[in-house]
Scaffold this active site. Structure first.
Site, short mmCIF file in Angstrom:
data_model
loop_
_atom_site.label_atom_id
_atom_site.label_comp_id
_atom_site.label_asym_id
_atom_site.label_seq_id
_atom_site.Cartn_x
_atom_site.Cartn_y
_atom_site.Cartn_z
N CYS A 113 -6.14 -27.91 4.36
CA CYS A 113 -5.05 -27.07 4.79
C CYS A 113 -4.16 -28.05 5.77
CB CYS A 113 -5.47 -25.97 5.59
SG CYS A 113 -6.02 -26.18 7.40
N HIS A 127 -4.88 -22.08 8.56
CA HIS A 127 -6.38 -22.64 8.22
C HIS A 127 -6.89 -21.38 7.59
CE1 HIS A 127 -10.19 -24.71 8.12
NE2 HIS A 127 -10.75 -23.18 8.71
N CYS A 185 -11.45 -29.74 5.18
CA CYS A 185 -10.63 -28.65 4.78
C CYS A 185 -9.29 -29.19 4.13
CB CYS A 185 -10.35 -27.65 5.82
SG CYS A 185 -9.13 -26.65 5.59
N ASP A 195 0.95 -1.24 -0.12
CA ASP A 195 -0.11 -0.01 0.05
C ASP A 195 1.01 1.05 0.02
OD1 ASP A 195 1.30 -0.11 2.43
OD2 ASP A 195 -0.78 0.36 3.53
N CYS A 218 -5.71 -29.04 9.14
CA CYS A 218 -6.75 -29.84 9.19
C CYS A 218 -6.66 -31.40 8.53
CB CYS A 218 -8.11 -29.30 8.44
SG CYS A 218 -8.61 -27.86 9.15
N ASP A 242 -7.86 -7.68 -0.30
CA ASP A 242 -6.99 -7.95 0.89
C ASP A 242 -7.57 -7.62 2.11
OD1 ASP A 242 -6.42 -4.96 0.58
OD2 ASP A 242 -5.43 -5.25 2.33
#
Lengths: 452, 409
Positions: free
Chosen positions: B318, B353, B316, B103, B321, B278
């Site tokens: 990830c 996660h 999930c 930014d 998980c 974002d």
């Protein structure tokens, strides 16, 4: 040269611990460093001497289980049961019975053996001592107590690889009276018997648990009856010893049934010099809680055991070398060097000092994560050099050279430490605030600082 | 030959429109940046101070993230421009060889520093280090972002809370942002290797937004951001601003809505024609013990999870998980509960996660756009999130209806 301890009557409750070369080989009655291998069913073989890493609430501080798996190689992990006992219905006891509930609950990498004891190491002193039936523990919600049957039942359920039986330790005074010391030995002995009755050979066999007996941090004469009981009556039930004060090791040589057992030192070393001393006294596993402390202080280990080449140049050693480098020092702000030259750890191969320096200044959690990876790695390498030196018969020379070349203590880390939690310490009267306030009003009182 | 009509190229960026939803305004596209390709629509996690909250870069990579944010304001303070120059930029500093977006630093001046004042010259504020007066100009922001070396840099804009009732000040901010864009373009030293995106301002005044779009589009930056939102305005107003802008923006440029991260907002914004987003929310909420799942946000510190030995989210993918057999850690809700707000690892696990959840949501959205199933996907998404249709947020139902999706049917 190897002599295995398969003479034990009850093989089931013993891990296979094999002692290799002991040095000096011609003086077996004397204390000496020794090589060995410790094989626990289903786990990676431990080459000894080695170190045990210390967990907090089931995790190596700052390291997720996958990071532990990928980037560290420590031998085993010390887990305090008190970290799991804050609620009435302890979740860990509700854990569906799998092969290893403790491993499953903490997602701990399967190849690493767990060593469970009742209390954290070092433990927070309890305001009230133990009683004949109740052992004081400190949970994240405050002080509590545990009984031998409760401890035994919990251990049998969660199935650690190794459990250190309950010891009546110094919970209040660091220098108790003789009367108190005698009581410590008596209680520990009766707790030991009660524990082995509950966690008997059948339980140990079916749950795959090995028992280490605590050796108290009091002088030999006060606890000889207890140790003699271990030696005479219980050695077949024991898989190892947990030594709370290594100064007792010379006296332990007298107990022939105990000498072949692996010895885990809970006499916490503060430096690699302490580590070398313990190894020299015949310790097989060292509990290395100082790694976590030094990482939190923002310091990267920078020590190695001198190899034979270095030893030969004795007397001609340059400046004293530091045991660690404070990564928060401004000198590292733009340094693209690894934390330690030629270090093969993840942190040193992937990042540089400038980044760790930035992370410490920005108080980003990744800084402590990277330091933990590096420091655990350096200590693993150190132990591997120790084993090599013992094998070559040059351990004592290496230890002396190390003592001459390296500073006596770690530098004071100036970096800000991670926030301490309630279960890390007990607040005392007029104690300075441990954690700095995260935010405060501006002087004008007009606004606050947030984190983004 | 046909493809050429779908491709926009500028020195440091290539934008390829892959598919457009037949019903809504959603688009799927490929964006090639100096540090590799990313697939849009996309969510970008925020590594504020050149680190994603305790995760190693391998862990961030494993969430499939290839473009993350750094904040110019924070990196300007720590480690500082001099260090960034000496080290060779933010990629080198953090060992991240994928893309970075920064930014301008202007938003933090306003959000963090009560005492900031904005003049035509730039943003004046007191240094949080020593309280000395400092000035952030468009030129200085460009210089900092050039030192950081981000793949996408943002112009310095005059940010005003969208809910500000002062129309004259809003107009001034909008017009000033256009003037500052010109100064940013002039001051940008590395247009060959770094992309500068403009930021559309104008508060909630749709006419002003249209005017701003027109002026900004004229400057032909390689990408366009819609700024000033997610500052407490009504969701309905937010949606109207996004759809007003996307209607006026060229097809072949990426559109980035700044500061958006709630899953519903992402789904609706994509339907309204936005591509990039974002937000610090998924990672910040992870540190407070909250897990983002397709059935909503679960506070893992709640006692009901103490004995819940299931994964954080069933199914999930990830690493937190996934089962051990599939290469994951098989972390249970009970263990996250055990360590939330206690050990830093508790935060790391939920960060993994939550970031994965956000990126995977965007991946699912993209796939459904390409296969022309996006309207169905939206319905499924809201169906998973709410038990009952009457609980659906009105703003979302209304906004989606305007792009031909009726959630109530």
């Amino acid at each position: 040269m190897s002599n295995s301890n398969d003479s034990a009557p009850n093989g089931a409750s013993k891990p296979t611990f094999t002692i290799g070369t002991t040095l000096p080989s011609d003086a077996t009655d004397e204390l000496c460093p020794r090589l060995g291998t410790l094989q626990l069913p289903g786990r990676r073989t431990i080459e000894t001497p080695n170190f045990t890493a210390v967990t907090s609430r089931g995790v190596i501080p700052h390291l997720t289980p996958e990071v532990v798996s990928k980037y560290t190689s420590f031998s085993s992990a010390y887990i305090a049961l008190e970290d799991f006992l804050e609620k009435k219905d302890h979740a860990i006891l509700k854990m569906p019975t799998t092969d290893r509930p403790l491993h499953a609950f903490t997602s701990f990498p399967a190849h690493i053996p767990t060593i469970v004891a009742a209390r954290r190491c070092p433990s927070v002193l309890a305001p009230a001592g133990n009683t004949a039936k109740n052992i004081s523990i400190f949970t994240s919600t405050g002080f509590s107590t545990i009984t031998v049957p409760k401890f035994a039942a919990t251990v049998a359920h969660i199935r650690p690889d190794i459990v250190i039986a309950l010891a009546d330790l110094l919970h209040i005074s660091l220098d108790p009276s003789l009367k108190k010391k005698i009581r410590m030995a008596d209680r520990t002995e009766s707790w030991m018997d009660e524990f082995l009755e509950l966690v008997n050979a059948d339980v140990r066999e079916s749950a795959g648990i090995k028992v280490f007996a605590p050796i108290l941090p009091i002088d030999h004469t006060t606890q000889w009856a207890y140790i003699n009981h271990l030696n005479e009556d219980l050695s077949g039930d024991l898989a190892g010893l947990a030594i709370y004060d290594v100064n007792i090791l010379p006296d332990l040589q007298l107990y022939k049934n105990l000498t072949s057992l692996p010895k885990l030192s809970l006499d916490l070393p503060k430096t690699p010099h302490d580590v070398l001393r313990q190894v020299a006294l015949g310790v097989d596993l060292v509990l290395a809680s100082f790694v976590n402390v030094i990482s939190d202080a923002g310091i990267a280990f920078s020590f190695t055991l001198p190899t034979d080449g270095d030893i030969s140049m004795d007397g001609d050693i340059g400046a004293i070398m530091p045991l660690g480098i404070d990564m928060s020092e401004t000198a590292h702000a733009t340094s693209l060097e690894p934390l330690l030259a030629d270090c093969a750890c993840y942190t040193c191969t992937k990042h540089h000092r400038a980044y760790v320096n930035h992370l410490l200044h920005a108080k980003e959690m990744l800084g402590w994560n990277l330091l933990q990876i590096h420091n655990h790695h350096v200590l693993s390498v150190f132990f591997s050099s120790i084993r090599a030196a013992i094998g070559r018969g040059t351990f004592e020379a290496a230890r002396e050279a190390f003592g001459r070349a390296w500073d006596v203590d770690f530098p004071q880390g100036m970096g800000e430490r991670p926030r301490a939690r309630g279960y890390h310490f007990k607040s005392e009267v007029s104690q300075e605030k441990y954690n700095k306030p995260g935010w405060k009003g501006l002087e004008s009182g007009q606004g606050v600082m947030a984190d983004v | 030959m046909v493809m050429a009509f779908n491709v926009y190229e500028s020195p440091a960026l290539k934008f390829e429109l892959v598919a457009k939803c037949n019903t809504t305004r959603a688009r799927a596209s490929n964006l090639t940046l100096p540090h590799g390709p990313v697939q849009l629509p996309l969510f970008m996690p925020v590594a504020t101070q050149a680190s994603l909250k305790g995760l190693t870069y391998e862990q961030l990579e494993q969430t499939s993230c290839r473009l993350c944010l750094n904040n110019t304001y924070h990196l300007g303070l720590k480690p500082g421009q001099e260090t960034l120059d000496a080290v060779g930029g933010a990629h080198k500093l953090q060992g991240w060889d994928h893309n970075i977006l920064t930014d301008s630093g202007g938003f933090q001046m306003v959000s963090l520093l009560e005492l900031a004042t904005i003049t035509e010259e730039g943003v004046r504020f007191l240094s949080p280090h020593d309280g000395s007066p400092m000035l952030l100009t468009p030129e200085h922001s460009m210089s900092l972002q050039n030192s950081i070396g981000s793949d996408i840099m943002m112009q310095l804009d005059d940010v005003l809370v969208t809910t500000s009732p002062d129309a004259a000040r809003m107009r001034l901010a909008m017009e000033r942002s256009v003037r500052w864009l010109d100064r940013c373009i002039a001051a940008h030293k590395k247009p060959e290797t770094q992309n500068l995106f403009c930021i559309i301002q104008g508060g909630l005044d749709l006419e002003m937004r249209k005017e701003c779009c027109e002026e900004m589009v004229k400057r032909d930056t390689p990408g366009i951001a819609i700024g000033g939102l997610s500052g407490g305005e009504a969701k309905d107003d937010f949606c109207r601003v996004v759809e007003t802008c996307t209607a006026l923006l060229p097809d072949l440029k990426p559109r980035y809505v700044m500061g958006i991260g709630f899953p519903e907002d992402l789904v609706v914004s994509v339907a309204l024609g936005a591509d990039m987003f974002d937000c610090v929310w998924p990672t910040r909420t992870a540190r407070f013990g909250a897990a983002v799942t397709r059935h909503g946000v679960l506070n893992m510190r709640n006692a009901r999870f103490a004995h819940d030995f299931g994964p954080v989210e069933t199914g999930c993918g990830c690493n937190c998980c996934l089962s051990v057999e599939k290469g994951g850690m098989a972390v249970t809700r009970a263990f996250v509960h055990h360590n939330s707000a206690k050990e830093t690892v508790g935060a790391h696990l939920l960060t993994i996660h939550n970031v994965y959840y956000q990126l995977n949501l965007m991946r699912q959205i993209r796939e459904s756009i390409i296969s022309q199933r996006f309207p169905d996907f939206i319905k499924e998404f809201f169906g998973n999130l709410y038990e009952d249709k009457k609980d659906y947020p009105t703003w979302a139902v209304d906004a989606l209806r305007r792009v031909n999706v009726d959630l109530m049917k």
